[in-house]
Design a protein around this motif. Sequence first.
Motif, PDB file in Angstrom:
ATOM      1  N   MET A  76       0.330  -1.021   0.402  1.00 22.36           N
ATOM      2  CA  MET A  76      -0.245  -0.182  -0.103  1.00 22.36           C
ATOM      3  C   MET A  76       1.022   1.718  -0.415  1.00 22.36           C
ATOM      4  O   MET A  76       2.074   1.384   0.825  1.00 22.36           O
ATOM      5  N   ALA A  77       0.240   2.756  -0.542  1.00 19.86           N
ATOM      6  CA  ALA A  77       1.254   3.530  -0.469  1.00 19.86           C
ATOM      7  C   ALA A  77       1.256   3.993   0.727  1.00 19.86           C
ATOM      8  O   ALA A  77       0.284   4.379   1.351  1.00 19.86           O
ATOM      9  N   GLU A  78       2.084   5.020   1.668  1.00 16.37           N
ATOM     10  CA  GLU A  78       2.405   6.118   2.656  1.00 16.37           C
ATOM     11  C   GLU A  78       2.310   7.186   2.161  1.00 16.37           C
ATOM     12  O   GLU A  78       3.219   8.025   1.938  1.00 16.37           O
ATOM     13  N   LEU A  79       1.518   7.669   3.358  1.00 19.31           N
ATOM     14  CA  LEU A  79       1.930   9.410   3.580  1.00 19.31           C
ATOM     15  C   LEU A  79       2.533   9.776   5.361  1.00 19.31           C
ATOM     16  O   LEU A  79       1.520   8.744   5.679  1.00 19.31           O
ATOM     17  N   HIS A  80       3.355   9.842   5.107  1.00 23.62           N
ATOM     18  CA  HIS A  80       3.527  10.554   6.077  1.00 23.62           C
ATOM     19  C   HIS A  80       3.736  11.934   6.168  1.00 23.62           C
ATOM     20  O   HIS A  80       4.417  12.187   5.626  1.00 23.62           O
ATOM     21  N   ILE A  81       3.277  12.498   7.477  1.00 26.89           N
ATOM     22  CA  ILE A  81       3.076  14.318   8.244  1.00 26.89           C
ATOM     23  C   ILE A  81       3.934  14.252   8.760  1.00 26.89           C
ATOM     24  O   ILE A  81       3.536  13.821   9.812  1.00 26.89           O
ATOM     25  N   ILE A  82       4.735  15.480   9.117  1.00 28.93           N
ATOM     26  CA  ILE A  82       5.511  15.473   9.884  1.00 28.93           C
ATOM     27  C   ILE A  82       5.514  17.004   9.926  1.00 28.93           C
ATOM     28  O   ILE A  82       6.495  17.222   8.650  1.00 28.93           O
ATOM     29  N   GLY A  83       4.923  17.455  11.224  1.00 32.97           N
ATOM     30  CA  GLY A  83       5.578  19.173  11.028  1.00 32.97           C
ATOM     31  C   GLY A  83       4.611  19.871  12.535  1.00 32.97           C
ATOM     32  O   GLY A  83       4.619  19.182  13.699  1.00 32.97           O
ATOM     33  N   GLN A  84       4.300  20.932  12.407  1.00 37.93           N
ATOM     34  CA  GLN A  84       3.657  22.419  13.338  1.00 37.93           C
ATOM     35  C   GLN A  84       2.847  22.848  13.331  1.00 37.93           C
ATOM     36  O   GLN A  84       2.511  23.221  11.845  1.00 37.93           O
ATOM     37  N   ILE A  85       2.161  22.855  14.286  1.00 41.86           N
ATOM     38  CA  ILE A  85       1.075  24.496  14.064  1.00 41.86           C
ATOM     39  C   ILE A  85       1.942  24.787  14.657  1.00 41.86           C
ATOM     40  O   ILE A  85       1.926  25.480  15.669  1.00 41.86           O
ATOM     41  N   ILE A  86       2.620  26.363  13.979  1.00 36.87           N
ATOM     42  CA  ILE A  86       3.229  27.051  14.338  1.00 36.87           C
ATOM     43  C   ILE A  86       2.667  28.311  15.348  1.00 36.87           C
ATOM     44  O   ILE A  86       2.780  28.774  16.267  1.00 36.87           O
ATOM     45  N   GLY A  87       1.349  28.828  14.817  1.00 34.97           N
ATOM     46  CA  GLY A  87       1.143  29.963  15.803  1.00 34.97           C
ATOM     47  C   GLY A  87      -0.165  30.542  14.916  1.00 34.97           C
ATOM     48  O   GLY A  87      -0.547  29.719  13.631  1.00 34.97           O
ATOM     49  N   ALA A  88      -0.495  31.881  15.432  1.00 34.53           N
ATOM     50  CA  ALA A  88      -1.984  32.292  15.293  1.00 34.53           C
ATOM     51  C   ALA A  88      -0.990  33.542  15.337  1.00 34.53           C
ATOM     52  O   ALA A  88      -1.327  34.286  16.401  1.00 34.53           O
ATOM     53  N   THR A  89      -2.258  34.988  14.289  1.00 38.74           N
ATOM     54  CA  THR A  89      -2.223  35.713  14.535  1.00 38.74           C
ATOM     55  C   THR A  89      -3.318  36.469  13.164  1.00 38.74           C
ATOM     56  O   THR A  89      -3.522  35.855  12.417  1.00 38.74           O
ATOM     57  N   GLY A  90      -3.955  38.014  13.638  1.00 38.10           N
ATOM     58  CA  GLY A  90      -4.836  38.654  13.099  1.00 38.10           C
ATOM     59  C   GLY A  90      -6.017  38.448  13.826  1.00 38.10           C
ATOM     60  O   GLY A  90      -7.056  38.435  13.340  1.00 38.10           O
TER      61      GLY A  90
END
Length: 175
Positions: free
Chosen positions: A1-15
């Motif tokens: 099967m095909a695989e998807l890796h998602i690695i990261g972060q929600i940095i923040g919010a503005t406005g």
Amino acid sequence: MAELHIIGQIIGATGFPQNSLFCKWGVHTGGAWRLLSGLKEGQTQVDMPQTGDMAYWSHPIDLHYTTKGLQGWPKLHLQVWHQDSFGRCQLYGYGYIHIPSSPGQHRLQCVTWRPLGSWQDQLAEMFVGGGPQLRSPDLIYSGADRYRLHTVGMGTVELELCVILRHFDRYGVES
């Protein structure tokens, strides 16, 4: 099967109109997708910036999916909330963003909105707080009913995601 890796972060919010914000998030996928590891929903901490209007969360996201098809590509849906000095929470915005389908590092901005409500709702919100919310969070990422809502734009959430695709070429998908 095909695989998807998602690695990261929600940095923040503005406005957003006020500081002291936190974010509830989740990932929605189609029926052909299966989560192998990671949490498909979560919540950041509350950030009260001392200077500037950017609320920093640096909240990690680490997901690993397998799939048999491309339908239902993952979408990240967000809810930004404000917490006042009494600990009361008020919804400040909904938003969603498609996970990029190309591999690599991506810096994304997700604009948010909230339901406007009637003039009575707006008046009550000014004096009592609160405000209209969606009955079903599915409306955030399903397009049919969302376009009938009266909304107002809110702030922006910044994300940084790294996308890794594996074995998609075996299923005729070029990356």
